[in-house]
Design a protein around this motif. Structure first.
Motif, PDB file in Angstrom:
ATOM      1  N   UNK A  28       0.437  -1.132  -0.232  1.00  0.00           N
ATOM      2  CA  UNK A  28       0.323   0.122  -0.283  1.00  0.00           C
ATOM      3  C   UNK A  28       0.737   1.177   0.300  1.00  0.00           C
ATOM      4  N   UNK A  29       2.133   1.136   0.219  1.00  0.00           N
ATOM      5  CA  UNK A  29       3.080   1.803   0.966  1.00  0.00           C
ATOM      6  C   UNK A  29       3.560   2.723  -1.149  1.00  0.00           C
ATOM      7  N   UNK A  30       3.411   1.476  -1.567  1.00  0.00           N
ATOM      8  CA  UNK A  30       3.693   2.556  -3.162  1.00  0.00           C
ATOM      9  C   UNK A  30       3.451   3.644  -3.370  1.00  0.00           C
ATOM     10  N   UNK A  31       1.242   3.302  -2.670  1.00  0.00           N
ATOM     11  CA  UNK A  31       0.802   4.270  -3.421  1.00  0.00           C
ATOM     12  C   UNK A  31       1.057   5.937  -3.334  1.00  0.00           C
ATOM     13  N   UNK A  32       1.833   6.269  -2.153  1.00  0.00           N
ATOM     14  CA  UNK A  32       1.972   7.386  -1.231  1.00  0.00           C
ATOM     15  C   UNK A  32       2.836   8.123  -2.156  1.00  0.00           C
ATOM     16  N   UNK A  33       4.618   6.952  -2.483  1.00  0.00           N
ATOM     17  CA  UNK A  33       5.591   6.678  -2.823  1.00  0.00           C
ATOM     18  C   UNK A  33       4.978   7.739  -4.441  1.00  0.00           C
ATOM     19  N   UNK A  34       3.991   7.506  -5.213  1.00  0.00           N
ATOM     20  CA  UNK A  34       3.909   7.496  -6.361  1.00  0.00           C
ATOM     21  C   UNK A  34       3.309   8.774  -6.693  1.00  0.00           C
ATOM     22  N   UNK A  35       2.518   9.342  -5.140  1.00  0.00           N
ATOM     23  CA  UNK A  35       1.855  10.433  -5.576  1.00  0.00           C
ATOM     24  C   UNK A  35       3.067  11.937  -5.637  1.00  0.00           C
ATOM     25  N   UNK A  36       4.166  10.663  -4.354  1.00  0.00           N
ATOM     26  CA  UNK A  36       5.394  12.429  -4.062  1.00  0.00           C
ATOM     27  C   UNK A  36       6.190  12.509  -5.219  1.00  0.00           C
ATOM     28  N   UNK A  37       6.077  11.264  -5.879  1.00  0.00           N
ATOM     29  CA  UNK A  37       6.827  11.605  -7.273  1.00  0.00           C
ATOM     30  C   UNK A  37       6.371  11.920  -8.324  1.00  0.00           C
ATOM     31  N   UNK A  38       5.321  12.758  -9.045  1.00  0.00           N
ATOM     32  CA  UNK A  38       4.240  12.944  -9.364  1.00  0.00           C
ATOM     33  C   UNK A  38       3.406  13.777  -9.470  1.00  0.00           C
ATOM     34  N   UNK A  39       3.872  13.838  -8.019  1.00  0.00           N
ATOM     35  CA  UNK A  39       2.898  15.455  -8.102  1.00  0.00           C
ATOM     36  C   UNK A  39       3.652  16.396  -7.268  1.00  0.00           C
ATOM     37  N   UNK A  40       4.877  16.084  -6.305  1.00  0.00           N
ATOM     38  CA  UNK A  40       5.351  17.000  -5.398  1.00  0.00           C
ATOM     39  C   UNK A  40       6.929  17.567  -6.353  1.00  0.00           C
ATOM     40  N   UNK A  41       7.256  16.031  -7.042  1.00  0.00           N
ATOM     41  CA  UNK A  41       8.239  15.840  -7.669  1.00  0.00           C
ATOM     42  C   UNK A  41       8.299  16.666  -9.580  1.00  0.00           C
ATOM     43  N   UNK A  42       7.371  16.372  -9.717  1.00  0.00           N
ATOM     44  CA  UNK A  42       6.662  16.739 -11.199  1.00  0.00           C
ATOM     45  C   UNK A  42       6.955  15.580 -12.066  1.00  0.00           C
ATOM     46  N   UNK A  43       7.652  14.757 -11.383  1.00  0.00           N
ATOM     47  CA  UNK A  43       8.079  13.441 -12.549  1.00  0.00           C
ATOM     48  C   UNK A  43       7.354  12.144 -12.776  1.00  0.00           C
ATOM     49  N   UNK A  44       6.923  12.572 -14.390  1.00  0.00           N
ATOM     50  CA  UNK A  44       6.330  11.527 -14.917  1.00  0.00           C
ATOM     51  C   UNK A  44       6.760  10.017 -15.626  1.00  0.00           C
TER      52      UNK A  44
END
Length: 355
Positions: A28-44
């Motif tokens: 489950x914690x992978x979802x939070x990692x992905x949210x951080x990458x996509x939105x906080x860091x702007x990495x797609x």
């Protein structure tokens, strides 16, 4: 969903993203990692998400995508306003406006539909008709693109479209924008503007917290019927009752947007009626001089009329703010950039009435 169609992760709330990853057998914690990458860091690009295993990155690349927008056209005003035109995957276009505030602050005006079905007579977007709703990713991507030009402090769902006519996508987009692992916008930093869809207003209040703005623009049903056809379905009495029922935190008010149009709704009698109309509502009023555009017979009020209207409200104890117009040297009014470019190219489609 077809097996070969990849999921756009920007369409998923944190809960939905967690479910998607669980279906792949991931923690489950992978979802939070992905949210951080996509939105906080702007990495797609999944390949750049280095704290995910190589196997997970490869699986995500096969099954999912994280869409990323670049504007097709940007107009820049002398006052710092930027208007973006985005072309969507199906060829349609929407506008987003970045409005500079005091200091380094900025507010982003976001669209929720391609076109609009409300047909307000003063609004250029209404002349396009409704083509389709935006999905959550298309709403959120306007923010993702704008923050590349600098931080966005506040968001207003006040661009093209009626947000409550696209309630499901709007609620999901708000949940994505609020996610603490992503942009972490609190509800006090986001405002939703509606023309007055009463049942959807009350449903919104039950489902999610957001600052509410109501586009009012008239003090009698006769005038509002002409300016805003939605009033024939939900007249002023019904709209005001819904505003009184709308759940508000103790210190919060509903914003009433009032576009002042010369000789239509800008008299002192209108101002006095507005005070009576808003009695018993926790309200503040944004006074907005009409932004003139080609094809409209309406005209902006004189400065003296605006000042007298505001003074009448202030003298009766109301909070009344004159909103300064921004971007006057570019296609400032909602829909102007879309209309200018697509009209010149013969690209404005006959609207399909889709929801």
């Amino acid at each position: 969903m077809p097996q070969n169609q990849r999921v756009d992760l920007k369409n998923l709330t944190l809960e939905e993203l967690t479910g998607f990853l669980s279906g792949l057998g991931k923690e489950k914690f992978r979802a939070r990692q992905l949210m951080r990458w996509i939105y906080r860091r702007g990495v797609t690009s999944f390949a750049e998400m280095t704290d995910l295993s190589k196997a997970l990155r490869e699986e995500l690349a096969e099954r999912a995508t994280a869409s990323d927008w670049t504007p097709e056209r940007v107009e820049k005003s002398r006052d710092g306003t930027r208007k973006y035109l985005f072309r969507l995957a199906d060829g349609q276009t929407v506008e987003t406006v970045r409005i500079p505030m005091e200091g380094e602050r900025a507010t982003l005006c976001v669209s929720t539909q391609v076109g609009c079905a409300m047909a307000c007579t003063f609004c250029l977007t209404g002349t396009f008709g409704l083509v389709r709703n935006l999905d959550p990713a298309e709403i959120v991507n306007q923010v993702c693109a704008a923050v590349k030009d600098g931080p966005v402090n506040n968001i207003v769902l006040m661009g093209m479209g009626e947000p409550l006519h696209n309630l499901e996508s709007v609620v999901k987009a708000l949940e994505i924008l609020y996610c603490t692992e992503g942009f972490d916008y609190g509800p006090r930093r986001v405002t939703l503007s509606t023309s007055g869809l009463v049942p959807e207003m009350l449903e919104l209040g039950r489902r999610v917290r957001v600052n509410l703005a109501v586009s009012l623009n008239a003090t009698t049903d006769a005038v509002r019927d002409q300016l805003m056809p939605v009033n024939r379905r939900y007249p002023l009495r019904e709209l005001m009752n819904a505003c009184r029922k709308y759940p508000l935190p103790p210190s919060q008010r509903i914003t009433f947007e009032y576009i002042l149009i010369r000789g239509v709704n800008d008299s002192l009698e209108d101002a006095r009626r507005l005070v009576k109309l808003l009695h018993g509502v926790k309200a503040k009023v944004n006074l907005i001089p009409f932004n003139e555009h080609d094809g409209s017979a309406f005209r902006a009020p004189g400065a003296e009329a605006v000042e007298a209207f505001q003074r009448t409200l202030l003298d009766r104890g109301m909070v009344a703010i004159r909103r300064a117009s921004k971007g006057q040297d570019i296609s400032a009014a909602c829909g102007q950039l879309k209309g200018k470019l697509e009209g010149a190219q013969g690209l404005l489609p006959a609207p399909e009435q889709k929801t």
